[in-house]
Design an enzyme around this catalytic site. Structure first.
Site, PDB file in Angstrom:
ATOM      1  N   GLY A  52       0.838  -1.198   0.000  1.00 37.47           N
ATOM      2  CA  GLY A  52       0.000   0.000   0.000  1.00 37.47           C
ATOM      3  C   GLY A  52       0.870   1.244   0.000  1.00 37.47           C
ATOM      4  O   GLY A  52       1.779   1.380   0.820  1.00 37.47           O
ATOM      5  N   GLY A  59      -0.220   4.595   0.166  1.00 36.53           N
ATOM      6  CA  GLY A  59      -0.826   5.848   0.632  1.00 36.53           C
ATOM      7  C   GLY A  59       0.003   6.454   1.750  1.00 36.53           C
ATOM      8  O   GLY A  59       1.182   6.114   1.932  1.00 36.53           O
ATOM      9  N   GLY A  98       1.439   3.872   4.368  1.00 38.82           N
ATOM     10  CA  GLY A  98       2.457   2.997   3.786  1.00 38.82           C
ATOM     11  C   GLY A  98       3.752   3.742   3.497  1.00 38.82           C
ATOM     12  O   GLY A  98       4.849   3.252   3.794  1.00 38.82           O
ATOM     13  N   PHE A 146     -13.184  21.304  14.050  1.00 38.27           N
ATOM     14  CA  PHE A 146     -13.776  20.144  13.384  1.00 38.27           C
ATOM     15  C   PHE A 146     -14.761  19.506  14.345  1.00 38.27           C
ATOM     16  O   PHE A 146     -14.752  19.820  15.546  1.00 38.27           O
ATOM     17  CB  PHE A 146     -12.664  19.149  13.024  1.00 38.27           C
ATOM     18  CG  PHE A 146     -12.501  18.937  11.538  1.00 38.27           C
ATOM     19  CD1 PHE A 146     -12.511  20.005  10.664  1.00 38.27           C
ATOM     20  CD2 PHE A 146     -12.314  17.662  11.029  1.00 38.27           C
ATOM     21  CE1 PHE A 146     -12.354  19.798   9.304  1.00 38.27           C
ATOM     22  CE2 PHE A 146     -12.152  17.451   9.664  1.00 38.27           C
ATOM     23  CZ  PHE A 146     -12.170  18.518   8.804  1.00 38.27           C
ATOM     24  N   GLN A 204     -18.072   4.218   9.470  1.00 45.60           N
ATOM     25  CA  GLN A 204     -18.491   5.620   9.536  1.00 45.60           C
ATOM     26  C   GLN A 204     -19.227   6.039   8.268  1.00 45.60           C
ATOM     27  O   GLN A 204     -18.777   5.778   7.162  1.00 45.60           O
ATOM     28  CB  GLN A 204     -17.273   6.523   9.719  1.00 45.60           C
ATOM     29  CG  GLN A 204     -17.668   7.996   9.843  1.00 45.60           C
ATOM     30  CD  GLN A 204     -16.544   8.832  10.420  1.00 45.60           C
ATOM     31  OE1 GLN A 204     -15.588   9.172   9.722  1.00 45.60           O
ATOM     32  NE2 GLN A 204     -16.636   9.159  11.690  1.00 45.60           N
ATOM     33  N   HIS A 219     -20.482   9.365   6.377  1.00 42.32           N
ATOM     34  CA  HIS A 219     -20.243  10.804   6.363  1.00 42.32           C
ATOM     35  C   HIS A 219     -21.556  11.502   6.019  1.00 42.32           C
ATOM     36  O   HIS A 219     -22.234  11.103   5.081  1.00 42.32           O
ATOM     37  CB  HIS A 219     -19.172  11.157   5.324  1.00 42.32           C
ATOM     38  CG  HIS A 219     -18.552  12.497   5.551  1.00 42.32           C
ATOM     39  ND1 HIS A 219     -19.232  13.667   5.318  1.00 42.32           N
ATOM     40  CD2 HIS A 219     -17.331  12.847   6.007  1.00 42.32           C
ATOM     41  CE1 HIS A 219     -18.432  14.684   5.624  1.00 42.32           C
ATOM     42  NE2 HIS A 219     -17.273  14.224   6.039  1.00 42.32           N
ATOM     43  N   LEU A 276     -16.985  13.202  -1.628  1.00 39.94           N
ATOM     44  CA  LEU A 276     -16.916  13.806  -0.306  1.00 39.94           C
ATOM     45  C   LEU A 276     -16.986  15.333  -0.371  1.00 39.94           C
ATOM     46  O   LEU A 276     -16.307  15.971  -1.160  1.00 39.94           O
ATOM     47  CB  LEU A 276     -15.600  13.399   0.364  1.00 39.94           C
ATOM     48  CG  LEU A 276     -15.319  14.032   1.734  1.00 39.94           C
ATOM     49  CD1 LEU A 276     -16.304  13.539   2.771  1.00 39.94           C
ATOM     50  CD2 LEU A 276     -13.891  13.725   2.169  1.00 39.94           C
ATOM     51  N   GLU A 306     -15.909  17.931   5.951  1.00 39.86           N
ATOM     52  CA  GLU A 306     -16.397  18.502   7.197  1.00 39.86           C
ATOM     53  C   GLU A 306     -15.879  19.932   7.371  1.00 39.86           C
ATOM     54  O   GLU A 306     -16.452  20.721   8.135  1.00 39.86           O
ATOM     55  CB  GLU A 306     -15.908  17.620   8.349  1.00 39.86           C
ATOM     56  CG  GLU A 306     -16.471  17.979   9.683  1.00 39.86           C
ATOM     57  CD  GLU A 306     -16.319  16.815  10.672  1.00 39.86           C
ATOM     58  OE1 GLU A 306     -16.780  15.706  10.348  1.00 39.86           O
ATOM     59  OE2 GLU A 306     -15.732  17.034  11.744  1.00 39.86           O
ATOM     60  N   ARG A 321     -19.711  12.989  13.332  1.00 42.16           N
ATOM     61  CA  ARG A 321     -20.314  12.564  12.071  1.00 42.16           C
ATOM     62  C   ARG A 321     -21.448  11.569  12.245  1.00 42.16           C
ATOM     63  O   ARG A 321     -22.427  11.616  11.493  1.00 42.16           O
ATOM     64  CB  ARG A 321     -19.236  11.916  11.211  1.00 42.16           C
ATOM     65  CG  ARG A 321     -18.261  12.936  10.736  1.00 42.16           C
ATOM     66  CD  ARG A 321     -17.097  12.302  10.033  1.00 42.16           C
ATOM     67  NE  ARG A 321     -16.195  13.370   9.589  1.00 42.16           N
ATOM     68  CZ  ARG A 321     -15.025  13.168   9.055  1.00 42.16           C
ATOM     69  NH1 ARG A 321     -14.589  11.940   8.880  1.00 42.16           N
ATOM     70  NH2 ARG A 321     -14.279  14.186   8.668  1.00 42.16           N
ATOM     71  N   HIS A 381     -18.089   6.162   4.625  1.00 45.18           N
ATOM     72  CA  HIS A 381     -16.911   7.024   4.503  1.00 45.18           C
ATOM     73  C   HIS A 381     -15.635   6.399   5.049  1.00 45.18           C
ATOM     74  O   HIS A 381     -14.564   6.601   4.502  1.00 45.18           O
ATOM     75  CB  HIS A 381     -17.187   8.345   5.233  1.00 45.18           C
ATOM     76  CG  HIS A 381     -16.062   9.311   5.167  1.00 45.18           C
ATOM     77  ND1 HIS A 381     -15.565   9.786   3.972  1.00 45.18           N
ATOM     78  CD2 HIS A 381     -15.327   9.909   6.129  1.00 45.18           C
ATOM     79  CE1 HIS A 381     -14.583  10.647   4.211  1.00 45.18           C
ATOM     80  NE2 HIS A 381     -14.393  10.719   5.507  1.00 45.18           N
ATOM     81  N   GLU A 428      -5.836   3.071   7.615  1.00 45.19           N
ATOM     82  CA  GLU A 428      -7.245   2.689   7.732  1.00 45.19           C
ATOM     83  C   GLU A 428      -7.458   1.181   7.794  1.00 45.19           C
ATOM     84  O   GLU A 428      -8.430   0.717   8.401  1.00 45.19           O
ATOM     85  CB  GLU A 428      -8.058   3.287   6.572  1.00 45.19           C
ATOM     86  CG  GLU A 428      -9.565   3.158   6.781  1.00 45.19           C
ATOM     87  CD  GLU A 428     -10.384   3.911   5.735  1.00 45.19           C
ATOM     88  OE1 GLU A 428      -9.809   4.763   5.027  1.00 45.19           O
ATOM     89  OE2 GLU A 428     -11.584   3.647   5.635  1.00 45.19           O
ATOM     90  N   ARG A 478     -14.943   7.736  14.498  1.00 41.21           N
ATOM     91  CA  ARG A 478     -13.727   8.512  14.325  1.00 41.21           C
ATOM     92  C   ARG A 478     -14.047   9.987  14.236  1.00 41.21           C
ATOM     93  O   ARG A 478     -14.995  10.384  13.562  1.00 41.21           O
ATOM     94  CB  ARG A 478     -13.019   8.072  13.045  1.00 41.21           C
ATOM     95  CG  ARG A 478     -11.817   8.907  12.699  1.00 41.21           C
ATOM     96  CD  ARG A 478     -11.108   8.372  11.482  1.00 41.21           C
ATOM     97  NE  ARG A 478     -11.833   8.581  10.238  1.00 41.21           N
ATOM     98  CZ  ARG A 478     -11.859   9.737   9.572  1.00 41.21           C
ATOM     99  NH1 ARG A 478     -11.246  10.800  10.022  1.00 41.21           N
ATOM    100  NH2 ARG A 478     -12.530   9.824   8.435  1.00 41.21           N
ATOM    101  N   SER A 504      -7.917  10.731  11.084  1.00 42.67           N
ATOM    102  CA  SER A 504      -7.447   9.625  10.233  1.00 42.67           C
ATOM    103  C   SER A 504      -6.109   9.968   9.595  1.00 42.67           C
ATOM    104  O   SER A 504      -5.211   9.131   9.529  1.00 42.67           O
ATOM    105  CB  SER A 504      -8.474   9.267   9.168  1.00 42.67           C
ATOM    106  OG  SER A 504      -8.769  10.382   8.374  1.00 42.67           O
TER     107      SER A 504
END
Lengths: 565, 233
Positions: free
Chosen positions: A10, A12, A15, A118, A231, A233, A243, A246, A277, A342, A366, A377, A382
């Site tokens: 991974g 992202g 990773g 937030f 979750q 959203h 998305l 928020e 959320r 989400h 995740e 969350r 995240s």
């Protein structure tokens, strides 16, 4: 066969951060990524990343303890408090490090990192870079990966984890462009494959978030934890479910029903639109069910009162998305929004150093469940989790790789390669007639309808039965396309059975949990029940399906209290 | 609506062709959704890249009616009749709409695409005034989709030119008040295959799905390069 002391699956944020950390510890690390790392879903994160920097006047009294406490309350007391404290304690260092690497955070007038409020937080704690925070952070980490010459295998997808003598030995992977299959031997494997949003019909997730990584770990023998906590959203773009951050509410956007009323006053009078959320998503659905939505399907997110200047400065990305995908300019018109899946709070069960219960296998981001999010969350946590626990998992993986002078034989890896080849041939030569696309669509519908925002026994039982039936049908897939190059059909066939197993872990966990906590809301059990359910859910895969087992929650400082916003 | 989709499979040993796929254009449907529909219902062998489906990851750049675009950002309602869908030009085709992006990515690596610091980092963040940060607006938004690269006539003439995306990236660091790479960074682009090959045709500006202006960034780099030379004298 290539050997890497640390192999990260991974590319992202989690990773990349893990691989970088292994390098910093002096251990060679490689990343195996289904897509080019910059295509990872981390890049879609918009609003920001939490850290108690105290950079604004209102936030100057913020502390890691406040951040931890609010995270624990947000989690509805299911998060492990030692893990949360580790995360909030290390948040500031990780954010400054990203800034030093060039992350283009937005700035306060004094030139410090800008922070916005937030959901679920009493202070403006969310560090942001306009509303493209994930994009900027992903690029920053990829830039560092180039600088430190982390080897990235691009468009390689892991097909299986190889376990021998109770230890993960490496992975078998497919190079999509060439169709080549290869085994990668590794001292430690770090899973960083993201969430499983695409198990649901409506999801804000990228199309690549199929849950495949979770399935790999699960079928290799690593238990999944708290999978029932999904979750939803509250504000995805109506129709496309893209998305809408928020941050739009953090910047004081309003949610309106068809009476023009800010309906959140009925559900969370103190926090209004900035309640967590799970609460906002349920409120939206309640409005729709009670006939106060538009076309019975959406509500409005109104930003007009913020004015063009603020929208252009703070929310340019969502303005662009609203224009491109809904034909609405938020400066002039409210945005039609609806809830959608989400985030996957659960994941591969691991400790605060990323170690799963399968020796040699770690997880972060995740796909992991440390757990810092518990039953719900908070926004901005995240991205923080990816860098804090990416760093930790990378560090521990490096230690493990260094300690275990790889003496394992190549036999199990060769055997796994042969098995993968046989399975691929099986898919290509199948005499079944089931279409993977329709099974997947039925799975997504079953999850959305039976294991969605509001749940009850009958619907959950129906979903479990449906998933089992789909699992049976998935044994009889029609032959996959036989081509060698960029064969995505083959990959979709390969992934499907595992996706169904992960979906069943979610539905089964939700059926078992006869209470309402955070994102998991049971119409038939609307109260939180600490006496029976203040525990994590572990799902072990057995030939008969998932076997569930409770695990205590780590409570260090904050005994459970009523969660009120 | 009909999509005429470029098909090529190196295994088949046949020349490329176009396949016609009828598509029922539902309201709000993107080209990416239409391609997904085709792969799921009509022809599972069709290959194309995808990920975010929300115009932030840059995976699905392809040529639509001869113009490089993101498939996810292209709405079917804005297209008419027979629509030509082809892979990005200037890059070798792997299969169907999937091109080898390696040569494009390689260009970025040539310009050292990361912040260069010489002084040790402070305890806290490096300070950056909002007006300094504003210089990074737009230029840090690039998603590396390759649309500009594929539209650039200079890229077409030869593979040695760095191209608009990599040069924009070089400018992103040159414009960052925190960067201490200075002349070293500039040297990487102040050469024949760098900024001086840009003939300001502005195709890159036309096609950028993120509405970025790489040509302006390249002009700014040219100015910086010239000023740098004067300082040397």
């Amino acid at each position: 066969m290539p050997y890497h002391p640390v192999l990260v699956v991974g590319g992202g944020l989690a990773g990349l951060r893990a691989a970088l950390e292994a390098r910093f510890q002096g251990v060679e690390a490689a990343v195996l990524s289904l897509v080019h790392p910059l295509r990872s879903h981390s890049g879609a994160a918009q609003g920001g990343v939490n850290a108690p920097l105290g950079n604004s006047e209102e936030g100057k009294d913020d502390t890691p303890e406040r951040h931890a406490y609010e995270t624990v309350v947000g989690s509805d007391f299911l998060a492990d408090q030692d893990a949360v404290e580790a995360m909030t304690r290390e948040a500031t260092e990780r954010i400054f490090e990203l800034e030093h690497w060039g992350a283009p955070f937005s700035r306060t007038p004094q030139g410090k990192i800008a922070q916005r409020p937030f959901g679920g937080g009493a202070f403006p704690r969310t560090c942001y870079a306009a509303d493209r925070t994930g994009h900027y952070l992903l690029h920053t980490l990829y830039q560092q990966a180039l600088k430190y010459r982390v080897q990235v295998y691009i468009e390689w997808t892991a097909l299986s984890l190889v376990v021998a003598q109770g230890q993960v030995q490496g992975v078998v992977a497919l190079h999509l462009p060439s169709g080549e299959i290869e085994t990668f031997s590794a001292g430690a494997v770090v899973m960083a494959t993201g969430g499983a949003g695409r198990l649901y019909r409506k999801s804000t997730n990228a199309l690549i978030n199929t849950g495949h990584g979770l399935a790999l770990a699960y079928t290799a023998g690593a238990p999944l934890k708290d999978m029932e906590f999904i979750q939803f959203h509250p504000t995805s773009l109506y129709g496309s479910n893209i998305l809408i951050s928020e941050a739009a509410r953090g910047e004081r956007g309003y949610l309106l029903n068809n009476q023009g009323e800010r309906f959140m006053q009925r559900y969370a009078p103190r926090f209004m639109e900035l309640a967590p959320r799970d609460i906002v998503a349920r409120s939206v659905i309640t409005e729709l069910k009670e006939g106060r939505g538009f076309d019975g399907a959406y509500v409005l997110l109104d930003l007009r009162h913020l004015g063009a200047e603020r929208i252009l400065e703070r929310l340019p990305g969502i303005r662009e998305l609203a224009i491109s995908f809904a034909g609405v300019d938020p400066i002039e018109e409210p945005i039609p929004v609806e809830p959608a899946q989400h985030y996957t709070m659960g994941g591969i069960d691991c400790n605060t150093w990323g170690e799963s219960r399968l020796p040699g296998l770690l997880a972060c981001g995740e796909c992991a469940c440390v757990s810092v999010h518990g039953a719900n969350r908070l926004g901005g946590n995240s991205l923080l989790e990816t860098v804090v626990f990416g760093q930790r998992a990378g560090r521990r993986a490096a230690e493990l790789a260094r300690a275990g002078a790889s003496t394992s034989s190549e036999e199990p890896l060769k055997k796994a390669l042969e098995e993968a080849r046989t399975m691929i041939e099986g898919f290509k030569r199948s005499n079944g007639n089931e279409d993977p696309a329709s099974i997947r669509e039925e799975m997504r519908r079953a999850m959305w309808e039976g294991v969605g925002i509001f749940r009850e026994k009958e619907g959950l039982e129906g979903a479990v039965a449906r998933l089992q039936e789909l699992g049976e049908r998935a044994r009889r897939l029609r032959p996959a396309h036989g081509g060698q190059f960029f064969n995505q059909d083959l990959l979709r066939c390969w992934e499907l059975p595992g996706q169904l197993l992960v979906a069943e872990a979610i539905a089964g966990g939700a059926l078992r949990r006869e209470e309402s906590r955070g994102s998991h809301f049971r119409l038939d059990f609307p109260q939180r029940d600490d006496a029976r359910f203040l525990h994590h859910t572990l799902a072990h895969l057995t030939p008969e399906g998932p076997r569930f087992e409770p695990r205590d929650v780590a409570i260090t400082r904050w005994p459970p209290e009523v969660r009120k916003y | 609506m009909t999509l005429n989709v470029f098909r090529f499979d190196p295994e088949a040993g046949r020349p490329p062709r176009y396949d016609r796929f009828p598509v029922e254009a539902m309201p709000g449907m993107s080209l990416l959704e239409a391609l997904t529909e085709i792969a799921e219902r009509q022809d599972p062998s069709l290959a194309f890249r995808y990920s975010c489906r929300g115009a932030v990851c840059g995976s699905c750049a392809m040529s639509v009616q001869g113009r490089p675009r993101l498939a996810c950002q292209t709405q079917l309602k804005d297209l008419r009749g027979e629509v030509l869908v082809a892979p990005l030009p200037h890059l070798p085709v792997i299969k169907d709409l999937v091109v080898e992006m390696g040569p494009f990515y390689q260009r970025f690596e040539e310009i050292m695409p990361y912040l260069i610091r010489r002084t040790p980092p402070p305890e806290r963040e490096l300070l950056q005034a909002p007006r300094e940060r504003r210089l990074l607006d737009e230029v840090a938004d690039c998603v590396w989709c390759g649309a500009c690269y594929a539209s650039c006539p200079t890229v077409r003439q030869g593979p040695s030119y760095l191209g608009p995306a990599a040069l924009l990236q070089a400018y992103r660091f040159a414009a960052d008040s925190r960067d201490e790479g200075g002349r070293e960074g500039l040297r990487l682009v102040d050469r024949e295959e760098g900024v001086w090959r840009c003939h300001t045709v502005f195709n890159c500006v036309e096609v950028c799905p993120k509405k970025i202006n790489p040509a302006r960034a390249i002009q700014a780099l040219k100015r910086k390069a010239l000023l740098g030379r004067f300082k040397l004298w």
